[in-house]
Design an enzyme around this catalytic site. Structure first.
Site, mmCIF file in Angstrom:
data_model
loop_
_atom_site.group_PDB
_atom_site.id
_atom_site.type_symbol
_atom_site.label_atom_id
_atom_site.label_comp_id
_atom_site.label_asym_id
_atom_site.label_seq_id
_atom_site.Cartn_x
_atom_site.Cartn_y
_atom_site.Cartn_z
ATOM 1 N N HIS A 143 86.071 -31.239 80.517
ATOM 2 C CA HIS A 143 85.579 -32.504 81.094
ATOM 3 C C HIS A 143 84.618 -33.230 80.153
ATOM 4 O O HIS A 143 84.348 -34.413 80.351
ATOM 5 C CB HIS A 143 84.939 -32.267 82.466
ATOM 6 C CG HIS A 143 83.554 -31.700 82.437
ATOM 7 N ND1 HIS A 143 83.290 -30.366 82.649
ATOM 8 C CD2 HIS A 143 82.343 -32.288 82.223
ATOM 9 C CE1 HIS A 143 81.977 -30.162 82.587
ATOM 10 N NE2 HIS A 143 81.382 -31.311 82.328
ATOM 11 N N ASP A 173 88.598 -25.428 82.769
ATOM 12 C CA ASP A 173 87.702 -26.454 82.219
ATOM 13 C C ASP A 173 87.192 -26.060 80.836
ATOM 14 O O ASP A 173 85.987 -26.042 80.578
ATOM 15 C CB ASP A 173 86.523 -26.713 83.163
ATOM 16 C CG ASP A 173 85.781 -28.011 82.810
ATOM 17 O OD1 ASP A 173 86.290 -28.780 81.975
ATOM 18 O OD2 ASP A 173 84.689 -28.235 83.358
ATOM 19 N N SER A 249 76.815 -29.222 79.716
ATOM 20 C CA SER A 249 78.203 -28.804 79.899
ATOM 21 C C SER A 249 78.842 -28.409 78.576
ATOM 22 O O SER A 249 78.776 -29.152 77.598
ATOM 23 C CB SER A 249 79.028 -29.927 80.523
ATOM 24 O OG SER A 249 78.670 -30.134 81.863
#
Length: 515
Positions: A143, A173, A249
């Site tokens: 992402h 992910d 992230s």
């Protein structure tokens, strides 16, 4: 970052101060006496954090990178014209008219008759990543990069390297990138550790790029393992209270040996910032995916070909499942899948796969997906209280696969109506098929009414659904349903397991008490 200090011990020093009255002197004598009395007792141990994490941070920081991903998209024309609210009639007509005037064929970047270019808009995202191979292999979250057409990896010293995508996987992910290191600036890599050995309470540090503040170090502990936050089919997150924010992230979660045991992916936050609940993909889940992305540019997951549901206490009792609620209950079998060929049936409970115990239904998809395609494995199932071993050769899971449920064909039922388990039951007639929209392939006994005060209503059985099996035996008439229920009562069973089909043929198991 300050080291975590131990809790202070209770001090009796104040009790030795000069008393101002007889009463205070008496109290001081008691407290001093207490201090002497407890001196011989064992001193309680207090948890201490590491004295400093600076050496560990120095050891790994150079391998942690910032990720800058840019996506260029065509913006709406800024040419003067009527400003229409979204949804206005003829909005598309006006837009097409002005696009034709502003560019040839509406293609971004081309010039129109008045030599005015179409506008483009660039969106940017910032995230984190880490180097796993000094040749230039970088791992981050999928992402973080999304559909970016320009990705830059920014090293700790500010060096910027253009990156290309090797492969990415939306289900876990993860994304793997490649950069070209320079002779003047060799890259430093960090190894993966074993996430399975991590326990709640173990110390970890997170390094990343929160809110664009690259090289930020935060510390905490493993709060829990095996978290399912319902973000995908293979959720198995490490939960940590180390501060993780937007921009972290894709960054690494390190153990105290400087090994990556997790990839920071998500936070639970009502405020948008860290509240001490962050989630990381375990290294043992990530490593097989990363290896396949490096080798093939895609993930090739194993496929068993079953549809499953969880086993609760009532279902375990109805199935006579020793050891209580465990395993994955097979609610559907793909006619062309490996499970069908191996003889796995609807109603089987899968309790072990390739030697690994299946404690809950959520365990099975992760274990199967991480098993190589084409590998032959033993699947242990419980069928009517007996454990059976079924050798299975795994197929390959395709994203476009939609498993077909087993074709449950039964003889035509009788149309007599009966009541059982708080349900009004009837044989399936052409009239009922039309009324409830029941497919011709669905066979069994149709539910025409549900007592709102019954357990069946609590379990959300609805009129129009079809009872296919009772106690793992097929039923075709209402009489067979009541007969089977009575037989189970005589056996001393406390609940009965129903296989219930929707009008379209999707099936599920429902356990109903026999009290």
């Amino acid at each position: 970052m300050h080291p975590v200090a131990s809790a202070p011990r209770a001090s009796f020093g104040r009790a030795q101060a000069q008393p101002r009255s007889r009463t205070r002197a008496f109290m001081a004598a008691i407290l001093v006496g207490a201090s002497f009395a407890t001196a011989a007792l064992p001193v309680p141990a207090f948890a201490k954090g590491p004295a400093s994490l600076a050496d560990l941070a120095d050891q790994v920081t150079d391998a942690v990178v910032n990720i800058s991903a840019s996506t260029t998209v065509e913006a709406r024309s800024s040419r003067a014209g009527p400003q229409l609210p979204p949804g206005t009639p003829f909005e598309d007509l006006f837009e097409e008219f002005f696009n034709r005037r502003g560019g040839k064929g509406g293609n971004g970047g081309e010039r129109g008759d008045n030599d005015t270019p179409r506008q483009q808009r660039k969106s940017n995202s910032l995230g984190s990543g880490f180097i796993i191979d000094a040749s230039g292999i970088v791992v981050t979250n999928n992402h973080v990069i999304g559909d970016a057409n320009d990705i830059q990896v920014i090293l700790h010293d500010g060096t910027k390297l253009k990156a290309e995508i090797i492969g990415k996987d939306s289900k876990i992910d993860l994304a793997v990138l490649r950069v070209k290191p320079t002779a003047e600036r060799p890259l430093k890599a960090v190894p993966f550790g074993n996430s399975e050995t991590m326990r709640p309470g173990d110390w970890v540090i997170a390094i990343g790029n929160p809110f664009g503040l690259g090289g930020s170090v935060s510390a905490g502990i493993v709060s829990a393992r095996g978290r399912n936050i319902e973000s995908g089919p293979y959720d198995n997150y490490i939960q940590t209270d180390a501060a993780i924010n937007k921009g972290n992230s894709g960054g690494p979660l390190f153990n105290m040996d400087g090994e990556v045991i997790g990839i920071n992916t998500a936070i639970l936050s009502p405020t948008g910032g860290s509240v001490g609940i962050g989630f990381a993909v375990p290294s043992d889940t990530a490593k097989p995916v990363i290896d396949q992305l490096r080798d093939f540019g895609e993930v090739r997951r194993g496929w068993l070909g079953v549809r499953i549901q969880n086993v609760d206490d009532a279902t375990a009792e109805a199935l006579n499942l020793k050891g209580g609620a465990r395993g994955a209950l097979v609610a559907g079998v793909d006619e062309k899948g490996p499970a069908k060929t191996a003889g796995i049936d609807v109603g089987d409970v899968i309790v072990k796969f390739n030697g690994a115990p299946v404690k809950a239904s959520g365990d099975l998809p992760r274990i199967v997906a991480s098993t190589p395609v084409g590998q032959k494995v033993d699947v242990v199932v419980v069928r009517k209280g007996e454990e059976l071993t079924k050798p299975v050769t795994l197929g390959r899971l395709e994203d476009t696969d939609k498993p077909q449920l087993a074709n449950l064909r039964q003889p035509e039922p009788e149309s007599a109506t009966r009541q059982a388990l708080g349900l009004n039951l009837s044989g399936i007639t052409d009239e009922l098929r039309k009324k409830f929209g029941i497919k011709d392939t669905v066979k069994g006994v149709v539910v025409t009414r549900v007592d709102p005060n019954s357990t069946a209503a609590d379990k959300r059985i609805q009129p129009g659904e079809v009872i296919v099996e009772v106690g793992q035996e097929a039923v075709n008439t209402p009489a067979e349903v009541t007969k089977r229920v009575e037989a189970l009562k005589k056996e001393g069973r406390k609940s009965v397991l129903l296989l219930v089909a929707s009008a379209t043929g999707d099936v599920r198991f429902v356990a109903i008490g026999l009290d």
